[in-house]
Enzyme design. Structure first.
Site, PDB file in Angstrom:
ATOM      1  N   HIS A 414       0.815  -1.217   0.000  1.00 56.00           N
ATOM      2  CA  HIS A 414       0.000   0.000   0.000  1.00 56.00           C
ATOM      3  C   HIS A 414       0.848   1.267   0.000  1.00 56.00           C
ATOM      4  CE1 HIS A 414      -3.424  -2.682   1.018  1.00 56.00           C
ATOM      5  NE2 HIS A 414      -3.971  -1.884   0.135  1.00 56.00           N
ATOM      6  N   ARG A 521     -10.956   4.343  -2.268  1.00 55.60           N
ATOM      7  CA  ARG A 521     -10.575   3.533  -1.100  1.00 55.60           C
ATOM      8  C   ARG A 521     -11.025   4.284   0.154  1.00 55.60           C
ATOM      9  NH1 ARG A 521      -5.645   2.298  -4.483  1.00 55.60           N
ATOM     10  NH2 ARG A 521      -5.487   0.027  -4.567  1.00 55.60           N
ATOM     11  N   GLU A 653     -11.179 -10.364  -5.904  1.00 50.43           N
ATOM     12  CA  GLU A 653      -9.821 -10.441  -5.353  1.00 50.43           C
ATOM     13  C   GLU A 653      -9.496 -11.858  -4.873  1.00 50.43           C
ATOM     14  OE1 GLU A 653      -9.228  -6.326  -3.042  1.00 50.43           O
ATOM     15  OE2 GLU A 653     -11.204  -7.209  -2.825  1.00 50.43           O
ATOM     16  N   ASN A 676      -4.108  -6.758  -7.281  1.00 47.51           N
ATOM     17  CA  ASN A 676      -3.072  -6.791  -6.226  1.00 47.51           C
ATOM     18  C   ASN A 676      -3.358  -7.955  -5.281  1.00 47.51           C
ATOM     19  OD1 ASN A 676      -2.490  -4.347  -7.418  1.00 47.51           O
ATOM     20  ND2 ASN A 676      -3.443  -3.134  -5.812  1.00 47.51           N
ATOM     21  N   ASP A 677      -4.586  -8.018  -4.808  1.00 45.45           N
ATOM     22  CA  ASP A 677      -4.931  -9.112  -3.907  1.00 45.45           C
ATOM     23  C   ASP A 677      -5.139 -10.419  -4.667  1.00 45.45           C
ATOM     24  OD1 ASP A 677      -4.860  -8.247  -1.196  1.00 45.45           O
ATOM     25  OD2 ASP A 677      -6.499  -6.874  -1.668  1.00 45.45           O
ATOM     26  N   ARG A 687       1.730  -9.732  -0.832  1.00 49.21           N
ATOM     27  CA  ARG A 687       1.991  -8.553  -1.659  1.00 49.21           C
ATOM     28  C   ARG A 687       2.953  -7.572  -0.996  1.00 49.21           C
ATOM     29  NH1 ARG A 687      -3.848  -5.503  -1.762  1.00 49.21           N
ATOM     30  NH2 ARG A 687      -2.711  -3.575  -2.091  1.00 49.21           N
ATOM     31  N   CYS A 723      -8.947  -2.684 -11.289  1.00 48.36           N
ATOM     32  CA  CYS A 723      -8.478  -1.528 -10.516  1.00 48.36           C
ATOM     33  C   CYS A 723      -7.195  -1.836  -9.759  1.00 48.36           C
ATOM     34  CB  CYS A 723      -9.563  -1.034  -9.566  1.00 48.36           C
ATOM     35  SG  CYS A 723     -10.017  -2.255  -8.326  1.00 48.36           S
TER      36      CYS A 723
HETATM   37  C1  PEP Z   1      -6.486  -4.785  -5.226  1.00 48.22           C
HETATM   38  O1  PEP Z   1      -6.428  -5.653  -4.346  1.00 48.22           O
HETATM   39  O2  PEP Z   1      -6.023  -4.933  -6.370  1.00 48.22           O
HETATM   40  C2  PEP Z   1      -7.116  -3.494  -4.922  1.00 48.22           C
HETATM   41  C3  PEP Z   1      -7.309  -2.592  -5.866  1.00 48.22           C
HETATM   42  O3  PEP Z   1      -7.433  -3.259  -3.610  1.00 48.22           O
HETATM   43  P1  PEP Z   1      -6.360  -2.734  -2.529  1.00 48.22           P
HETATM   44  O4  PEP Z   1      -5.062  -2.525  -3.273  1.00 48.22           O
HETATM   45  O5  PEP Z   1      -6.893  -1.493  -1.938  1.00 48.22           O
HETATM   46  O6  PEP Z   1      -6.288  -3.882  -1.581  1.00 48.22           O
HETATM   47 MG    MG Z   2      -7.532  -5.368  -2.471  1.00 50.75          MG
END
Ligand code: PEP
Ligand code: MG
Length: 796
Positions: A414, A521, A653, A676-677, A687, A723
């Site tokens: 993050h 977010r 996710e 990402n997740d 991650r 996203c």
């Molecule tokens: C993701 O997991 O790709 C996502 C966009 O959510 P975050 O990065 O806020 O966990």
């Molecule tokens: Mg996520």
């Protein structure tokens, strides 16, 4: 064994699931928990447990503290006897006295262990036992071996004193890291030991054995700081080039006010709280270092932890506090004294340990003075840090921080996401060596290529400057066309949306030509505060975002807490695997009022502007249906009927959810794939752990197949967006569009470039290439397959 009244027994042991030790703040919590109004008897084992218990006493508030007795009784026998006495109605003094006598029965039964054969510790006048060892470590008894020695000593019930026989220093207590460091014991020096106390014999043999093992240090000499291209497979995390003087998070100058204070007890408590907070941070860093680098590198933090508990250092600070100084100047002076003592030693390696003292001392000072993050540290430059919390990353300003270089972290963490959002060039996972870069040394960072150079020569500086100019030119061109919609060459529209983590992002998104906000977010509104924002506050912020975007659709993701995003007002239950635990929608459904309040705020806004509501981390249909029921309740509560333009979607996710897309599609308007997740769960690669960042590659065909499954399951029922961070990767656009994705939601500053990339694609050709990539043998091959297609001529 207990008859009579209930006795409450609370335990405060272990620094975390796996680490031995005691934490004063945990002890405070245990005391508070156990106290039923009649006081608490605290039993503890040896060494730092005693120090931590004493510190806990200092940290306790008045009413609790007065009723607490620290009792030196044997832990196991004492607890049994104390519990029986307390259940029988004894007061705390009687309970403690009973506990103290708990060994009597066993001693009578086992006459060989009679106390007279083992002289009590405080009756020993001088050392009962003595010995000598020769220091064989290449750099002498420096911080890591010294920390190892001190740890060993503290574990045993023995008093150990040391003296450098070669240089003839005075005796120092072996339980104090700061004092051991002042021995100046170098390679080949002889160190004398004197030991007394119940475990004198064990202590002596343990220390001699430890010395024979070079204090568990490997043979390799610690690397000298050799400025050059330093590389531990650093990774690109945020594109752009930045050159400037290093600004470390450890050595920023701190103004310490020369304050006096009337109440030493209050000041001492303030210092105790700051020490406890820093101890927690250092421990986290230690765990990360051990996990991501090695136990060897992590051991340096043991020295930092021992300094935070160092009796000599604390005594020095306490003396000054008792003399009328406030906590910050008292601590500053005590640290300064120790620092100067170490800096005056002749051996350069031991001298360098003074930096450890300064680093730890400064962290405590920052905590005392409320200096929250590196952003507060003045002049512009390249920020060099071990790691940044999302909150720290959020504080950084591009006009202050021209680039960030982190020893740890990974591109999908993050903190990296936040830095990309701010357009701050960032390299992560560069290794602990970067923490040795001196403040003020020139550092050049290329966040797009994952490269950095310390003290770059003129030609490297010129090359970096040329790259910066080229990037600037490309982005000027992209900006010119940013407001126009993005169509592929054969006419397919692809929405390019913004990921938003603050109201200011929404303003940037509007400037950058966002078609909508694809992911808000909302956790930014909830994190770092003592209570949840109420409905009105949430409504106001969501409206502000919608207004900043000029009425374009905003996709509000409901609270996505858990994993690496904690909430202060909703303490996490201490899960062993928080990323696989109660996070995202699971947590919100466990706190329905929190979710309902948020949905009410969202629905109020949705009556006036196009809004999508999106649920995170959905794994099964029951969760979605439960969330939808709460949404229906919120709509009823607002009382204005169904908002016309309200859309509902879920994040994809969880791999299982991707494969069940057709089931979900019947109940939603859209999916947004959080790559990402999705990647971390599909590839079993955290991650935030740069050691597995290569495995957690979103281009892996396994991840691509899950994206394809989502698009197939969605059919014509639901639009599919992406996203996750892959959406802003130029090379990925062809793949995603080819698989059927029709919205790319990216960090606002990447919008113009992403639109240009979409304009360079042909959707039919993209489909052909995506099919090939789906069955590629690796992430690298998948990348190669799409690279030629997406080479964009930004000058066209
Ligand atoms: C993701 O997991 O790709 C996502 C966009 O959510 P975050 O990065 O806020 O966990
Ligand atoms: Mg996520």
């Amino acid at each position: 064994m207990l008859h009579g009244r209930q006795v409450r027994i609370a335990i405060a042991a272990g620094l975390d699931e796996n680490t031995f030790g005691t934490d004063a703040t945990q002890i405070v919590e245990a005391i508070t928990d156990a106290d039923q109004g009649e006081g608490v008897v605290v039993l503890m084992d040896l060494g730092s447990a005693v120090l931590s218990a004493e510190l806990a006493l200092e940290l306790l508030d008045e009413p609790h503290r007065d009723g607490v007795l620290l009792c030196p009784a044997p832990l196991v026998e004492g607890l049994v006897v104390a519990a029986v006495a307390a259940a029988g109605g004894a007061d705390r003094h009687e309970v403690a006295a009973e506990a103290l006598a708990a060994l009597a029965g066993k001693a009578a039964q086992l006459p060989t262990a009679a106390p007279e054969e083992h002289p009590a510790r405080d009756t020993a006048k001088s050392g009962d036992l003595s010995g000598v060892f020769t220091v064989s470590n290449a750099h002498g008894l420096h911080a890591r071996p010294a920390a190892r020695l001190v740890q060993e000593v503290r574990r045993l019930d023995a008093e150990v004193r040391l003296r450098n026989r070669t240089t003839g220093t005075p005796w120092v207590p072996a339980g104090s890291l700061s004092k051991v460091a002042t021995l100046g014991a170098l390679h080949g020096h002889e160190v004398e030991i004197e030991v007394s106390g119940n475990q004198a014999r064990e202590a002596l043999s343990h220390i001699l054995a430890l010395a024979a093992r070079n204090f568990d240090e490997t043979d390799e000499a610690p690397a000298e700081v050799a400025p050059a291209i330093l590389s531990r497979e650093p990774r690109a995390a945020s594109p752009g080039v930045g050159i400037g003087p290093a600004r470390s998070t450890r050595f920023g100058p701190i103004e310490v006010p020369d304050e006096t204070a009337d109440d030493p007890a209050t000041e001492w408590r303030r210092l105790g709280k700051a020490l406890a907070a820093v101890r927690r941070n250092v421990r986290q860093l230690r765990v990360r270092t051990a996990r991501e680098l090695s136990e060897d590198e992590a051991a340096i933090f043991d020295a930092h932890l021992l300094l935070l508990d160092d009796a000599e250092l604390l005594d020095q600070a306490r003396e000054r506090i008792n003399g009328g100084l406030a906590a910050a100047p008292a601590w500053h002076a005590a640290v300064g004294r120790l620092h100067d003592e170490l800096a005056a030693l002749t051996d350069p390696y031991l001298q360098a340990r003074a930096a450890d003292v300064r680093a730890v001392g400064d962290q405590v000072l920052r905590s005392l003075l409320g200096i929250t993050g590196p952003a507060a540290q003045g002049a512009a430059g390249v920020l060099v840090a071990g790691d940044l919390t999302p909150a720290e990353a959020a504080e950084l300003q591009p006009d202050q921080v021209v680039a960030v270089l982190m020893a740890f972290s990974s591109p999908n963490a993050h903190n990296a996401i936040l830095l990309r959002a701010k357009g701050i060039p960032t390299v992560v996972g560069a290794g602990q060596a970067v923490l040795n870069i001196e403040d003020g040394e020139l550092v050049a960072v290329d966040g797009g290529r994952g490269e950095y150079v310390v003290n770059p020569p003129a030609e490297v500086r010129e090359a970096y400057a040329a790259r910066a100019a080229e990037l600037a030119e490309r982005s000027t061109l992209a900006l010119k066309h940013a407001a126009a919609p993005a169509h592929t060459r054969d006419g397919a529209e692809v929405l390019v949306a913004a990921n938003i983590g603050a109201v200011s992002d929404a303003r940037v998104a509007a400037e950058m030509g966002a078609d909508l906000a694809g992911l808000v977010r909302t956790e930014f509104l909830f994190m770092g505060r003592a209570a949840a924002p109420d409905i009105d506050e949430q409504e106001a912020v969501y409206r502000e975002i919608a207004e900043a975007l000029g009425g374009r659709r905003i996709t509000l993701r409901t609270l996505d807490i858990g994993g690496d995003k904690p909430l202060d007002f909703l303490p996490s239950p201490g899960e062993a695997n928080p990323f696989l635990g109660v996070r995202g929608i699971r947590l919100s459904l466990n706190h329905p009022q929190l979710l309902t309040d948020q949905l009410v705020a969202i629905v109020r806004v949705a009556h006036d502007t196009p809004v999508s509501v999106m649920f995170p981390m959905v794994s099964n249909l029951d969760e979605l249906l439960a969330a939808r029921r709460l949404l229906d309740d919120a709509i009823k509560q607002v009382g204005r009927g169904q908002p016309d333009e309200l859309q509902v979607g879920i994040m994809i996710e969880v791999p299982g959810a991707a494969l069940k897309a057709a089931t979900f599609a019947l109940h939603v308007d859209f999916f947004s794939i959080g790559t990402n997740d999705l990647t971390q769960y599909a590839m079993a690669a955290d991650r935030n752990n740069d050691a597995v960042a290569e495995v957690g590659d979103p281009f892996d065909p396994g991840v691509l197949q899950l994206i394809e499954a989502t698009c197939r399951g969605a059919g014509d029922q639901a639009l599919v967006a992406v996203c996750g961070e892959i959406a802003s990767d130029e090379r990925a656009a062809a793949l995603l569009v080819g698989l059927g994705v029709r919205e790319l939601s990216v960090t606002p500053r990447a919008i113009p470039g992403t639109k240009q990339t979409v304009r360079s694609l042909d959707s039919q050709h993209a489909t052909t290439l995506a099919k090939l990539a789906l069955h590629a043998d690796s992430a690298a091959t998948a990348r190669e397959i799409v690279t030629p297609l997406t080479t964009v001529d930004h000058r066209a």
